[in-house]
Design a protein around this motif. Structure first.
Motif, PDB file in Angstrom:
ATOM      1  N   LEU A  85      -9.537   1.326   3.406  1.00 23.29           N
ATOM      2  CA  LEU A  85      -9.893   2.567   2.720  1.00 23.29           C
ATOM      3  C   LEU A  85     -11.027   2.193   1.782  1.00 23.29           C
ATOM      4  O   LEU A  85     -10.808   1.562   0.741  1.00 23.29           O
ATOM      5  CB  LEU A  85      -8.698   3.134   1.949  1.00 23.29           C
ATOM      6  CG  LEU A  85      -8.956   4.394   1.124  1.00 23.29           C
ATOM      7  CD1 LEU A  85      -9.450   5.539   2.003  1.00 23.29           C
ATOM      8  CD2 LEU A  85      -7.701   4.799   0.361  1.00 23.29           C
ATOM      9  N   LEU A 139     -12.119   4.919   6.602  1.00 22.72           N
ATOM     10  CA  LEU A 139     -10.666   4.861   6.783  1.00 22.72           C
ATOM     11  C   LEU A 139     -10.350   4.377   8.190  1.00 22.72           C
ATOM     12  O   LEU A 139     -10.738   5.015   9.167  1.00 22.72           O
ATOM     13  CB  LEU A 139     -10.058   6.250   6.554  1.00 22.72           C
ATOM     14  CG  LEU A 139      -8.544   6.390   6.681  1.00 22.72           C
ATOM     15  CD1 LEU A 139      -7.825   5.538   5.643  1.00 22.72           C
ATOM     16  CD2 LEU A 139      -8.133   7.858   6.528  1.00 22.72           C
ATOM     17  N   SER A 141      -7.148   2.700  10.610  1.00 14.62           N
ATOM     18  CA  SER A 141      -5.715   2.399  10.640  1.00 14.62           C
ATOM     19  C   SER A 141      -5.211   2.320  12.071  1.00 14.62           C
ATOM     20  O   SER A 141      -5.779   2.908  12.992  1.00 14.62           O
ATOM     21  CB  SER A 141      -4.907   3.454   9.872  1.00 14.62           C
ATOM     22  OG  SER A 141      -5.050   4.729  10.480  1.00 14.62           O
TER      23      SER A 141
END
Length: 225
Positions: A85, A139, A141
């Motif tokens: 992030l 971001l 993930s």
């Protein structure tokens, strides 16, 4: 269930994941499904979720988003180093999920290339349309891990008009092949060269460099003020 059947099912699941996550207007990237134990023979693909074709995105060339999903045969093959992030200034390399913020290959997803056809060459670090924008993504993930594939989502909120304002542009996204044969997709360059010397940096130049799982493009308009 024998190994061949398990492998085919794993490949189908990976491509189904990409297909379901994206607009029907974008075709699923072709990917062979033969042997998930080595990246050269495994299902790999990337799909742009946002923006959609024909979008009039952002305002003043900023405030718009690029969102994509990349699928690999395994976490190791992806080169993924963990969630991030991040962003400019105080947001860069900040806990709890630090990440660098600059042009070039992304250390968290080092095989990804993201190009903009109108990327500027005036700001520090930008060399025009050949600039790999992957390390500007904020971001990242791991969104799904199965026996035969892993899916990683990557998102960029564009905070400056680096691709211009009130202009048509094309995003081109791909995963670079395993060029150094280490079993990991970690060979994305900081800059893609104009391989065919036609004055443009586009899908043809990525093919010359070597990609796996196909190339995704989206044409859109970046709104002015």
């Amino acid at each position: 269930m024998n190994r061949t059947r398990r492998t085919l099912l794993g490949g189908a699941a990976a491509l189904t994941l990409i297909g379901l996550a994206a607009p029907a207007a974008l075709a699923a990237p072709a990917a062979p499904a033969h042997n998930t134990h080595h990246p050269k023979h495994a299902p790999v693909g990337v799909r742009i979720l946002t923006p959609t074709p024909g979008s009039n995105a952002g305002s003043g060339g900023k405030g718009w988003m690029v969102d994509l999903v990349a699928v690999y045969p395994s976490l190791k093959a992806s080169g993924f180093t963990g969630p991030q992030l991040t962003g400019p200034a105080a947001h860069a390399n900040t806990a709890p999920f630090p990440g660098a913020f600059s042009t070039g290959a992304d250390e968290h997803l080092p095989g990804l290339v993201v190009l903009g056809s109108t990327t500027n060459s005036t700001l520090p670090g930008f060399t025009g349309p050949g600039t790999n924008l992957a390390n500007l993504f904020n971001l990242t993930s791991q969104i799904d891990t199965q026996k035969h594939f892993v899916a990683i989502q990557d998102t960029w909120i564009v905070g400056a008009p680096i691709l211009g304002s009130n202009v048509n542009t094309t995003l081109t996204v791909a995963i670079i092949k395993d060029r150094n044969h280490d079993g990991i997709y970690n060979d994305a360059p900081a800059t893609v060269p104009d391989a065919n010397h036609d004055g443009r940096i586009d899908a043809a130049d990525l093919r010359a460099l070597g990609v796996v799982g196909g190339i995704q493009t989206v044409r859109l308009h970046l709104a002015g003020e």
